[in-house]
Design a protein around this motif. Structure first.
Motif: not given
Lengths: 454, 307
Positions: A31-37, A42-52, B52-54
């Motif tokens: 759920i975390l490792l595939i569901g979110l990328k 711009d120098n920060t990390i953003v989370l992108v969802g990958r529900p499919l 990721i949780l953070f």
């Protein structure tokens, strides 16, 4: 998952429940490792969802668990009905023909490649497939002495490959010696390193030995990276001299190979020459290994693999026995390394990472430790398979344009290592020929087989 | 002197992380006699889970002190659970079927699993380093002299305190609960334990889960300390933690922590006084030297080979 020894075959409901269970587990895992990328923005990390993608993975887990469950059920039903599949005798029947056929094929391979894909097209087949696979076959056969015959798990084999490669590169650069003089030198140096590294660690148990060899492999790589004056660090060594054909260089000059023999100038001769060179080296490895197996030392190796304590009880000096296996394996690694340096013309520490050791080990173990054919099959499968994967353009259409099979290489290795261990813990070709066999069965008088007379 | 004190503080912090990972190695080795090669990568998975949780928590709540605190708490709790699940699954699928099989089979399966984890994370999350915004930047000045200020950073305090608390809880679980008793029994004699009604398979699974949970804590600490994690970060800490386990005496829990602290210390002092390029070489050499001259480690029992 129901094991094969359960009394009753699982019902369809059980199988479905089991598959659902694994799907829930997979949901937790992915759920975390595939569901979110995690994407860089711009120098920060953003989370992108990958529900499919997550849904797709979960669906395939469910389907996979379901199919495995069905398969187990089928096997159990067969087991209960008393229908146990007997191993087929096909392999035994064709076995005598495998060897000559394989040999003829590898000898004729360049001709087949040229006939099949033309003068220029064959370059790829001979270089990327033929030479590449043969290097790994040779490395596999070399490591086979250590892992397959002596049963010592060596995770740092690439260190000896590196010693061979750097010996050739540095000595050729410094003293201008030819490939054929330095080839044995590289082998001897690698064997020497094998003895130096092996001597202190070979008293250790199997898994300790594995970790220490891994550490040594890393040490050699780190030294090659950091000792810049010696090895030129990350930048590596380039312009390594090419081997010559009895003194005739493979150049397009007047005294080059093509001109001397009145042939069209082409790069292909050099590749064909390299192909036969590595073929001879690999065959030499196989020949020496098979001969060694019949010597007392070879039998001591195999005895050691099966039971070290029994060996010691029988008076075998386990340290020297292990050391010879280690040194001989290292020597073949050194030969292969110097060939690698000569063929590439450029070496850097990047070529000698742990993943390389793991790949060679995978070839030996998956093929069936101790089996020469197994190593060939695994090398063709793994090395050739990945080269083929690179060729397949339709994969790009399926998985998108930035699909790079090299990324999945190690993932597939890892998976295949686990799966083959589960399926056949002793490797694909696990049947080994005895090193000594009686030619014919002898009739023995019944007096001799009476109780108490053996 | 000041530099030395600072390095000792840094070494302790690093050693706490190694010690947490080393406990997982030593427990698994104690109970099934196998080097769990993929443990370092389970630690890395723990680090990524924490990352990721953070980002999830701070993304929702911002970067206030309370939010960061909550994020670390969530990382610890959920990270331990999810990483434990990974380890449970790995044990169930890749190691359990091989129990009692050919001697090298579980080890090779573990190497394969390690590669699967590394490359799965690489493929799923990308090959780049993953930094988190800096946090807990300040620290306490302890002493000052010769133009060098010795500081104890807040994150170092967090790491050392959390490690101490968790190791305390873990110690209690192993020593005082029925679960811990079952675990120690299986470690001493698996067959006898099963005859006395202990579910050995279940105990082994739980051992893997506990080891992974501590590795997950180490992953969170690593992320806090370095502020960055990448898919390949499991390998070197894994080997070093294994070194720590061996140095302390494999199978011995206090030994693992002690070994971790020594390795952390050796590494920081080596980097400070000799050469930072060769710090990994120093740790690997220490492993080889320990195994050669003192295979039973500092606190371990000498191994008796039985036929």
């Amino acid at each position: 998952m129901a094991s094969a020894t359960d009394e009753k075959p699982a019902s369809l409901a059980d199988i479905t429940r089991n598959a659902l269970f694994w799907t829930v587990i997979a949901l937790g895992l992915f759920i975390l490792l595939i569901g979110l990328k995690t994407d860089q923005k711009d120098n920060t990390i953003v989370l992108v969802g990958r529900p499919l993608l997550l849904a797709g993975v979960l669906l395939s887990v469910f389907a996979g668990a379901f199919v495995i469950g069905l398969n187990n059920q089928r096997k159990q039903t067969a087991l209960l009905a008393g229908k146990v599949a007997t191993p087929s005798a096909t392999l035994a029947r064709i076995e005598p023909y495998i060897r000559p056929f394989l040999l003829a094929f590898v000898v004729a391979f360049p001709v087949i490649a040229i006939a099949g894909s033309g003068w220029q097209g064959s370059l790829k087949w001979i270089d990327n497939f033929g030479i590449q696979i043969l290097i790994y076959v040779m490395l596999g056969w070399g490591l086979n002495v250590v892992v397959g015959l002596a049963g010592l798990l060596d995770l740092g084999y690439v260190a000896f490959y590196a010693v061979g490669a750097y010996s050739y590169a540095l000595l050729a650069e410094q003293y201008g010696l030819s490939f054929y003089i330095l080839l044995p030198v590289a082998g001897v140096l690698a064997a020497f390193w094998g003895i130096i590294l092996g001597f202190p660690v070979l008293r250790l148990r199997g898994d300790y030995l594995a970790v220490v060899t891994l550490a040594f492999g890393e040490i050699i790589r780190l030294v090659l990276i950091n000792w810049v004056e010696f090895s030129n660090g990350y930048a590596g060594i380039s312009g390594i001299a090419r081997p010559t054909f009895f003194g005739i260089p493979f150049t397009s000059d007047d005294d080059g190979f093509a001109a001397r023999f009145g042939l069209e100038p082409s790069g292909i001769y050099y590749k064909i020459y390299l192909y036969y060179l590595i073929l001879v080296l690999a065959m030499m490895t196989a020949y020496i290994t098979t001969r060694l197996r019949r010597l007392p030392i070879g039998r001591a190796w195999e005895a050691l693999r099966e039971d070290e304590i029994a060996c010691r009880a029988l008076g075998i000096n386990t340290v020297t026995t292990k050391l010879t296996a280690f040194a001989i394996g290292a020597m073949f690694g050194g030969f292969a390394g110097s060939f690698f340096a000569a063929r590439q013309g450029f070496i850097s520490p990047e070529s000698f990472t742990f993943i390389e050791s793991a790949q060679i080990l995978a070839i030996v173990v998956l093929g069936g430790a101790g089996s020469l054919y197994g190593v060939v099959i695994a090398a063709v499968g793994i090395v050739g398979g990945f080269e083929l994967l690179r060729e397949l353009d339709f994969l790009k259409i399926v998985f998108g344009n930035d699909f790079d099979p090299a990324q999945y290489r190690a993932l597939i290795f890892g998976l295949s290592m686990v799966l083959i261990m589960l399926w056949k813990p002793r490797g694909l070709v696990s049947s080994r020929q005895p090193s000594v066999a009686l030619k014919e069965t002898k009739a023995i008088s019944s007096d001799l087989v009476k109780e108490g007379h053996g | 002197m000041e530099v030395f004190v600072q390095q000792v503080i840094n070494g302790l912090t690093l050693g706490a992380i190694y010690g947490l990972i080393a406990v997982g190695y030593t427990m698994v080795f104690g109970i099934i006699g196998m080097v769990n090669f993929s443990h370092g990568d389970v630690f890395m998975v723990g680090g990524f889970t924490a990352l990721i949780l953070f980002l999830l928590v701070t993304g929702a709540l911002g970067f206030g002190a309370g939010a960061v605190f909550l994020a670390i708490l969530v990382c610890l709790v959920l990270g331990m659970a999810l990483t434990g699940l990974w380890s449970w699954t790995i044990e169930r699928l890749a190691y359990r079927p091989l129990r009692g099989s050919f001697r090298l089979a579980p080890l090779i399966s573990a190497i394969g699993m390690s590669m699967v984890l590394v490359n799965f994370v690489q493929v799923a999350q990308g090959a780049r380093n993953k930094p988190i915004p800096p946090m807990l930047r300040d620290g306490i000045k302890i002493m000052e002299g010769n133009g060098f200020v010795v500081t104890l950073a807040y994150k170092q305090i967090v790491i050392i305190v959390v490690t101490a608390i968790l190791l305390g809880i873990f110690w209690y679980v192993v020593q005082k609960t029925p679960l811990g008793r079952a675990q120690r029994a299986c470690e001493q004699d698996g067959k006898m334990a099963s005859l006395l009604g202990i579910d050995v398979d279940r105990t082994i699974s739980i051992t893997f889960v506990i080891g992974a949970a501590l590795a997950a804590v180490a992953g969170v600490m690593y992320l806090i300390y370095y502020g960055v994690i990448s898919f390949s970060d499991g390998f070197i800490p894994g080997v070093k933690a294994f070194t720590a386990a061996v140095l302390g005496g494999i199978g011995s829990l206090p030994g693992a922590v002690l070994g971790g602290l020594i390795i952390g210390m050796v590494e920081t002092l080596w980097s400070a006084y000799f050469s930072i390029d060769y710090k990994d070489v120093a740790a690997f050499m220490l492993l080889a030297i320990t195994l050669i001259f003192m295979p039973q480690g500092l606190l371990g029992k000498p191994e008796v080979e039985k036929v």
